[in-house]
Scaffold this motif. Sequence first.
Motif, PDB file in Angstrom:
ATOM      1  N   ILE A 120       0.929  -1.819   0.146  1.00 29.59           N
ATOM      2  CA  ILE A 120       0.257  -0.363  -0.085  1.00 29.59           C
ATOM      3  C   ILE A 120       0.501   1.196   0.015  1.00 29.59           C
ATOM      4  N   ARG A 121       1.780   1.133   1.269  1.00 31.83           N
ATOM      5  CA  ARG A 121       2.471   2.583   1.154  1.00 31.83           C
ATOM      6  C   ARG A 121       3.328   2.438  -0.587  1.00 31.83           C
ATOM      7  N   HIS A 122       3.962   1.576  -1.034  1.00 28.87           N
ATOM      8  CA  HIS A 122       4.131   2.067  -2.802  1.00 28.87           C
ATOM      9  C   HIS A 122       2.986   2.296  -3.755  1.00 28.87           C
ATOM     10  N   LEU A 123       2.341   1.623  -3.566  1.00 24.45           N
ATOM     11  CA  LEU A 123       0.535   1.778  -4.159  1.00 24.45           C
ATOM     12  C   LEU A 123       1.103   3.855  -4.540  1.00 24.45           C
ATOM     13  N   PHE A 124       0.283   3.918  -2.907  1.00 22.40           N
ATOM     14  CA  PHE A 124       0.740   5.764  -2.915  1.00 22.40           C
ATOM     15  C   PHE A 124       1.181   6.365  -2.853  1.00 22.40           C
ATOM     16  N   GLY A 125       3.205   5.917  -3.069  1.00 21.84           N
ATOM     17  CA  GLY A 125       4.580   6.390  -3.507  1.00 21.84           C
ATOM     18  C   GLY A 125       4.752   7.283  -2.005  1.00 21.84           C
ATOM     19  N   VAL A 126       4.608   6.626  -1.171  1.00 20.38           N
ATOM     20  CA  VAL A 126       5.240   7.488  -0.211  1.00 20.38           C
ATOM     21  C   VAL A 126       6.242   7.177   0.652  1.00 20.38           C
ATOM     22  N   ARG A 174       6.149   9.222   6.987  1.00 16.27           N
ATOM     23  CA  ARG A 174       4.968  10.262   7.791  1.00 16.27           C
ATOM     24  C   ARG A 174       4.348  10.820   6.597  1.00 16.27           C
ATOM     25  N   VAL A 175       3.251  10.227   5.440  1.00 15.46           N
ATOM     26  CA  VAL A 175       2.670  11.036   4.999  1.00 15.46           C
ATOM     27  C   VAL A 175       0.813  11.093   5.520  1.00 15.46           C
ATOM     28  N   THR A 176       0.188  12.191   5.363  1.00 17.77           N
ATOM     29  CA  THR A 176      -1.315  12.085   5.572  1.00 17.77           C
ATOM     30  C   THR A 176      -1.628  12.260   4.328  1.00 17.77           C
ATOM     31  N   TYR A 177      -2.318  11.374   3.809  1.00 19.23           N
ATOM     32  CA  TYR A 177      -3.426  12.046   2.529  1.00 19.23           C
ATOM     33  C   TYR A 177      -5.117  12.095   2.733  1.00 19.23           C
ATOM     34  N   VAL A 178      -5.834  13.121   2.824  1.00 21.61           N
ATOM     35  CA  VAL A 178      -7.246  13.485   2.614  1.00 21.61           C
ATOM     36  C   VAL A 178      -8.321  13.405   1.309  1.00 21.61           C
ATOM     37  N   SER A 195       5.433  15.508   6.246  1.00 21.72           N
ATOM     38  CA  SER A 195       6.452  15.327   7.315  1.00 21.72           C
ATOM     39  C   SER A 195       6.450  14.749   8.409  1.00 21.72           C
ATOM     40  N   MET A 196       8.118  14.551   9.334  1.00 22.89           N
ATOM     41  CA  MET A 196       8.387  13.456   9.848  1.00 22.89           C
ATOM     42  C   MET A 196       7.959  14.483  11.845  1.00 22.89           C
ATOM     43  N   ALA A 230       5.449  14.396  13.692  1.00 27.05           N
ATOM     44  CA  ALA A 230       4.250  13.486  13.719  1.00 27.05           C
ATOM     45  C   ALA A 230       3.239  14.212  13.693  1.00 27.05           C
ATOM     46  N   VAL A 231       2.395  14.973  15.433  1.00 22.79           N
ATOM     47  CA  VAL A 231       1.457  15.869  15.686  1.00 22.79           C
ATOM     48  C   VAL A 231       0.651  17.153  14.818  1.00 22.79           C
ATOM     49  N   ASN A 232       1.372  17.497  13.596  1.00 20.93           N
ATOM     50  CA  ASN A 232       1.654  18.401  12.704  1.00 20.93           C
ATOM     51  C   ASN A 232       0.307  18.148  11.639  1.00 20.93           C
ATOM     52  N   HIS A 233       0.385  16.774  11.643  1.00 16.35           N
ATOM     53  CA  HIS A 233      -0.652  16.140  10.634  1.00 16.35           C
ATOM     54  C   HIS A 233      -1.762  16.110  11.116  1.00 16.35           C
ATOM     55  N   ILE A 234      -2.286  16.920  12.084  1.00 23.05           N
ATOM     56  CA  ILE A 234      -3.639  16.385  12.196  1.00 23.05           C
ATOM     57  C   ILE A 234      -4.756  17.562  12.141  1.00 23.05           C
ATOM     58  N   PRO A 235      -4.276  18.801  12.491  1.00 22.05           N
ATOM     59  CA  PRO A 235      -4.484  20.697  12.673  1.00 22.05           C
ATOM     60  C   PRO A 235      -4.728  20.004  10.709  1.00 22.05           C
ATOM     61  N   LYS A 236      -3.770  19.620  10.076  1.00 21.28           N
ATOM     62  CA  LYS A 236      -3.711  19.957   8.786  1.00 21.28           C
ATOM     63  C   LYS A 236      -4.461  19.274   7.903  1.00 21.28           C
ATOM     64  N   ALA A 237      -4.951  18.288   8.804  1.00 20.48           N
ATOM     65  CA  ALA A 237      -5.702  17.048   7.761  1.00 20.48           C
ATOM     66  C   ALA A 237      -7.390  17.431   8.358  1.00 20.48           C
ATOM     67  N   LEU A 238      -7.552  18.091   9.196  1.00 20.25           N
ATOM     68  CA  LEU A 238      -8.931  18.643   9.948  1.00 20.25           C
ATOM     69  C   LEU A 238      -8.952  20.271   9.108  1.00 20.25           C
TER      70      LEU A 238
END
Length: 151
Positions: free
Chosen positions: A99-105, A116-120, A133-134, A136-144
Amino acid sequence: MAIKVGDTIPNFTAKDTKGNDFDSQNLVGQKPLVIYFYPKDNTPGCTAQACSFRDQYEDFKDMGAEVIGISSDSTASHQKFANQYQLPFILLSDPDKKIRHLFGVPTDLLGLLPGRVTYVADKNGMVTMIFDSMKAVNHIPKALEAIKKLR
């Protein structure tokens, strides 16, 4: 080929924390999704990230979105991780990194660490945001923020 904004989330299958088969087709195109790839269960950054997603999970649900975490850990590791931190969202096991390769992470730290990559994605399955971004906690506000823009 890495997924880009405007692409559709590809179809994939994996095992969830209970060892059940998860098929992305059951959610992609049904509701907005936050799919985040992380390096490893029970590491400081990954635990902080998972707990932040847990703490904001109701906000995601209130906006009709589902959160899915993916790493190469086993289903047993995910089950322990989810139970220990009361994680209410889906965790998927990707032991062969398909799955990681499918997304190109990408990998980080000279290829030593899984990225460490987040997709919305919107309710049609189209990717509207990618955050790599490595920190970690920066992903949640960006995704929200990205999910709020879909409303």
